[in-house]
Scaffold this motif. Structure first.
Motif, short mmCIF file in Angstrom:
data_model
loop_
_atom_site.label_atom_id
_atom_site.label_comp_id
_atom_site.label_asym_id
_atom_site.label_seq_id
_atom_site.Cartn_x
_atom_site.Cartn_y
_atom_site.Cartn_z
N ASP A 76 0.84 -1.20 0.00
CA ASP A 76 0.00 0.00 0.00
C ASP A 76 0.88 1.25 0.00
O ASP A 76 1.99 1.25 0.53
N ASN A 77 0.35 2.30 -0.60
CA ASN A 77 1.02 3.59 -0.53
C ASN A 77 0.87 4.17 0.88
O ASN A 77 -0.15 3.97 1.54
N GLN A 78 1.89 4.87 1.33
CA GLN A 78 1.88 5.48 2.66
C GLN A 78 2.36 6.92 2.55
O GLN A 78 2.91 7.32 1.52
N ALA A 85 8.06 12.18 11.25
CA ALA A 85 8.74 10.90 11.31
C ALA A 85 8.27 9.98 10.17
O ALA A 85 7.10 10.00 9.79
N ILE A 86 9.20 9.21 9.62
CA ILE A 86 8.87 8.25 8.59
C ILE A 86 8.56 6.91 9.27
O ILE A 86 9.45 6.28 9.85
N VAL A 87 7.29 6.52 9.24
CA VAL A 87 6.86 5.27 9.89
C VAL A 87 6.24 4.38 8.82
O VAL A 87 5.28 4.77 8.15
N LEU A 88 6.79 3.17 8.66
CA LEU A 88 6.28 2.23 7.66
C LEU A 88 5.54 1.09 8.35
O LEU A 88 6.06 0.49 9.29
N SER A 89 4.34 0.81 7.87
CA SER A 89 3.56 -0.29 8.42
C SER A 89 3.76 -1.54 7.56
O SER A 89 3.50 -1.53 6.35
N LEU A 110 10.07 -3.52 5.58
CA LEU A 110 9.88 -2.45 4.61
C LEU A 110 10.98 -1.40 4.74
O LEU A 110 11.50 -1.17 5.84
N SER A 111 11.28 -0.76 3.63
CA SER A 111 12.27 0.32 3.65
C SER A 111 11.92 1.34 2.57
O SER A 111 11.23 1.03 1.59
N THR A 112 12.38 2.55 2.78
CA THR A 112 12.21 3.61 1.79
C THR A 112 13.38 4.57 1.92
O THR A 112 14.00 4.66 2.99
N ASN A 113 13.69 5.25 0.83
CA ASN A 113 14.77 6.24 0.90
C ASN A 113 14.27 7.60 1.36
O ASN A 113 15.04 8.57 1.40
N ALA A 114 13.00 7.70 1.73
CA ALA A 114 12.49 8.92 2.34
C ALA A 114 12.97 9.02 3.78
O ALA A 114 12.93 8.04 4.52
N THR A 144 4.70 9.03 0.06
CA THR A 144 4.56 10.43 -0.32
C THR A 144 4.79 11.34 0.87
O THR A 144 4.16 11.18 1.92
N VAL A 145 5.71 12.27 0.70
CA VAL A 145 5.92 13.33 1.70
C VAL A 145 5.11 14.53 1.25
O VAL A 145 5.37 15.12 0.19
#
Length: 227
Positions: A76-78, A85-89, A110-114, A144-145
């Protein structure tokens, strides 16, 4: 067989490699293994016993392989606000193909470069699964920020009429929202574009504009009085 499938012990799944069975005899073979209803992926030994006393049988054991179950998921998009804070579910995904068995967890990482300081925009979300019982195909998501919202009031100003009148560019206050860290909104306070010349004894609207793509700013106009 596939993980989560049902193993059916067919008792005649064997072949004679030495000697022979005569007169249509039945060895009364019973197969055994350590496979359970939800055994993990891997190889399991199959062994057998028999109950026909007319034969002296020995068995060469074989192996049953449990293969990973195929599954496909879409992350899912987050999103978050700039400076947050960058929080990934790891539970935000949908299964697009295959079945996740009851009680199982894909153990997604999960990981992201954000990052917290990343600017407004879209960033890829990737993931890996640490559940060896599944061959997991993953479609990446988007993080998306979003812009940070501010409301700024332009303060009223009074200037004495002269040839070199300067509007105070710091005369404003933030009435809603928070400026992140030491960001500069690059605010410019000015009269409307249709004002050609400031006249003594007149009152003008003061407008604001900004030049920082990480913010969405709503300005409350002020007044400029020329004495």
């Amino acid at each position: 067989m596939v993980y989560g499938g049902t193993y059916s012990r067919v008792q005649n799944e064997y072949e004679v490699t030495k000697g022979e069975i005569v007169n249509g005899d039945d060895l009364n073979i019973t197969l055994h293994s350590s496979i359970g209803q939800r055994s993990n992926v891997g190889e399991y030994e199959l062994f057998a016993v028999y109950s026909n006393a007319n034969y002296d049988a020995s068995f060469i054991t074989s192996v049953l392989t449990i293969d990973p179950r195929n599954i496909s998921i879409k992350l899912d998009n987050q999103h978050s606000i700039y400076g947050g804070a960058i929080v990934l579910s790891s539970t935000d995904y949908v299964i697009t193909s295959g079945i996740l068995l009851d009680g199982d967890d894909l153990k997604l990482s999960l990981s992201t470069n954000a990052k917290e300081f990343s600017g407004v925009g879209d960033y890829e979300i990737t993931a890996t699964s640490d559940n060896k019982n599944y061959n997991c195909t993953i479609t990446n998501g988007v993080y998306t920020v979003n812009k940070r919202e501010l409301v700024i009031k332009i303060l009223n100003q009074t200037l004495e009429y002269s040839e070199n009148m300067l509007i105070d560019q710091t005369a404003y206050v933030i009435t809603s929202g928070i400026l992140y860290d030491i960001d500069d909104l690059k605010i410019k306070i000015k009269t409307p574009d249709n004002v050609v010349e400031l006249m003594s004894g007149s009152t003008y609207i003061l407008e604001g504009e900004w030049d920082n793509k990480n913010y969405s700013v709503n300005f409350i106009d002020g007044e400029l009085v020329i004495e």
